[in-house]
Design an enzyme around this catalytic site. Structure first.
Site, PDB file in Angstrom:
ATOM      1  N   ASN A 101      -4.917   3.506   7.173  1.00  0.00           N
ATOM      2  CA  ASN A 101      -5.020   2.877   5.861  1.00  0.00           C
ATOM      3  C   ASN A 101      -4.687   3.928   4.798  1.00  0.00           C
ATOM      4  O   ASN A 101      -3.626   4.515   4.841  1.00  0.00           O
ATOM      5  CB  ASN A 101      -6.411   2.260   5.650  1.00  0.00           C
ATOM      6  CG  ASN A 101      -6.421   1.237   4.518  1.00  0.00           C
ATOM      7  OD1 ASN A 101      -5.597   0.331   4.507  1.00  0.00           O
ATOM      8  ND2 ASN A 101      -7.329   1.370   3.573  1.00  0.00           N
ATOM      9  N   GLU A 155       0.841  -1.202   0.000  1.00  0.00           N
ATOM     10  CA  GLU A 155       0.000   0.000   0.000  1.00  0.00           C
ATOM     11  C   GLU A 155       0.875   1.250   0.000  1.00  0.00           C
ATOM     12  O   GLU A 155       2.081   1.197   0.207  1.00  0.00           O
ATOM     13  CB  GLU A 155      -0.906   0.038   1.236  1.00  0.00           C
ATOM     14  CG  GLU A 155      -2.319  -0.481   1.013  1.00  0.00           C
ATOM     15  CD  GLU A 155      -3.181   0.478   0.197  1.00  0.00           C
ATOM     16  OE1 GLU A 155      -2.653   1.502  -0.309  1.00  0.00           O
ATOM     17  OE2 GLU A 155      -4.376   0.205   0.049  1.00  0.00           O
ATOM     18  N   ARG A 208      -5.977   0.869  12.886  1.00  0.00           N
ATOM     19  CA  ARG A 208      -4.722   1.239  12.225  1.00  0.00           C
ATOM     20  C   ARG A 208      -5.037   2.229  11.116  1.00  0.00           C
ATOM     21  O   ARG A 208      -6.183   2.429  10.730  1.00  0.00           O
ATOM     22  CB  ARG A 208      -4.031   0.004  11.624  1.00  0.00           C
ATOM     23  CG  ARG A 208      -4.821  -0.678  10.508  1.00  0.00           C
ATOM     24  CD  ARG A 208      -3.961  -1.663   9.754  1.00  0.00           C
ATOM     25  NE  ARG A 208      -4.667  -2.442   8.741  1.00  0.00           N
ATOM     26  CZ  ARG A 208      -4.940  -2.033   7.509  1.00  0.00           C
ATOM     27  NH1 ARG A 208      -4.612  -0.803   7.130  1.00  0.00           N
ATOM     28  NH2 ARG A 208      -5.562  -2.825   6.652  1.00  0.00           N
ATOM     29  N   ASP A 210     -10.409   0.603  -4.569  1.00  0.00           N
ATOM     30  CA  ASP A 210      -9.320   0.705  -3.592  1.00  0.00           C
ATOM     31  C   ASP A 210      -8.632   2.058  -3.770  1.00  0.00           C
ATOM     32  O   ASP A 210      -9.303   3.064  -3.903  1.00  0.00           O
ATOM     33  CB  ASP A 210      -8.364  -0.484  -3.746  1.00  0.00           C
ATOM     34  CG  ASP A 210      -7.658  -0.843  -2.444  1.00  0.00           C
ATOM     35  OD1 ASP A 210      -6.986   0.033  -1.866  1.00  0.00           O
ATOM     36  OD2 ASP A 210      -7.771  -1.994  -1.991  1.00  0.00           O
TER      37      ASP A 210
END
Length: 289
Positions: free
Chosen positions: A102, A17, A100, A198
């Site tokens: 992203n 990512e 968390r 995404d």
């Protein structure tokens, strides 16, 4: 080699990512979130250096030639580009061990939009935040998987999604602050289609390039919301694109190997270079002060 892509780096990431390219140094950075790794490479042909991190991290912004800002599971960390030294700058959900960071990207004014989510992808456990010069504000709450945070070149439009909804949203922005104006509207309705929205980035012509999770593809969407191109990739879980090269003329796409059968999908989790000419642009530096 494939149709329109080559493998840039064959290191497989469980959850690749957050690719970002620094035009000052000519280096590309990206993350393996679940592997707690930061990968660094002189673009395009340098050796990939793997930095092990003490936390999950997902995105990186450039402050100056020596300083980076890493978006991690408990806050924003200053990182020295040469030594790798980390220092907490601003806590973010530090009291919540179940979440968390992203997706995240820097607005043209230097503000950072940052998404958080549950480590177990629990529904509505995350949010999208705005950060500028040490100040943090929560923009959107009850988010499950924040993605596709990106901006028009003039800073007047922001895009984002909560991936499970299948809706890519668009909202007007104050170009001076990066704060949203008014309510978001639907830019793309992808409900019931192949794969999931995404990570995204917007090029110099206003075209939004989106990595489509579970479909092994990158789609190009016009400013009007028309799909104008699709690039197939050999990793089903394509995650995020970024522009790279001296003139932002090339595109990097990360992917994820988590849950995939490497025997059947040997390139899962690897990082790809799209070989088509692009009119990209660089993310601005983060404004810390």
């Amino acid at each position: 080699m494939g149709d329109g892509y080559t493998v840039l780096c064959d290191i497989s990431c469980a959850l690749g990512e957050g690719p970002s390219y620094d035009p000052a140094s000519g280096k590309l950075f990206w993350f393996d979130i679940e592997g707690m790794r930061l990968l660094e490479r002189s673009f395009p042909d340098g050796q990939t250096i793997v930095h092990h991190l003490p936390f999950m991290a997902s995105a990186l912004g450039f402050v100056d030639e020596r300083t980076q800002l890493i978006v991690a599971e408990d806050g924003l960390y200053r990182r020295h580009a040469d030594s790798g030294t980390l220092a907490l700058h601003t806590p973010l959900e530090a009291e919540n061990e179940t979440t968390r960071s992203n997706d995240a990207r820097v607005h043209p004014c230097g503000a950072f939009w940052i998404g958080t989510m549950s480590k177990r992808e629990e529904k509505a456990a995350g949010a999208i935040y705005w950060f500028l010069k040490g100040e943090i504000r929560k923009l959107y709450r009850d988010v499950t998987v924040p993605n596709s945070i990106c901006f028009s070149a003039d800073g007047t439009i922001a895009y984002f999604t909560d991936t499970p909804t299948g809706l890519l949203m668009r909202v007007s922005c104050d170009p001076a602050t990066g704060l949203p104006i008014g309510e978001p509207s639907v830019f793309i309705d992808w409900r019931g289609q192949d794969g999931y929205i995404d990570g995204s980035v917007v090029d110099a012509e206003g075209v939004l390039w989106n990595a489509r999770w579970a479909a092994g593809a990158v789609d190009a969407w016009s400013p009007r919301g028309d799909r104008i191109r699709t690039i197939a990739l050999p990793a089903k879980q394509s995650t995020c694109p970024a522009f790279a090269g001296p003139n932002a003329e090339r595109m990097i796409v990360t992917s994820a190997a988590r849950g995939r059968d490497i025997g059947r999908e040997p390139l899962a989790g690897q990082t790809f270079l799209v070989d088509l000419p692009m009119r990209g642009r660089f993310d601005p530096r983060v404004a810390l002060a």
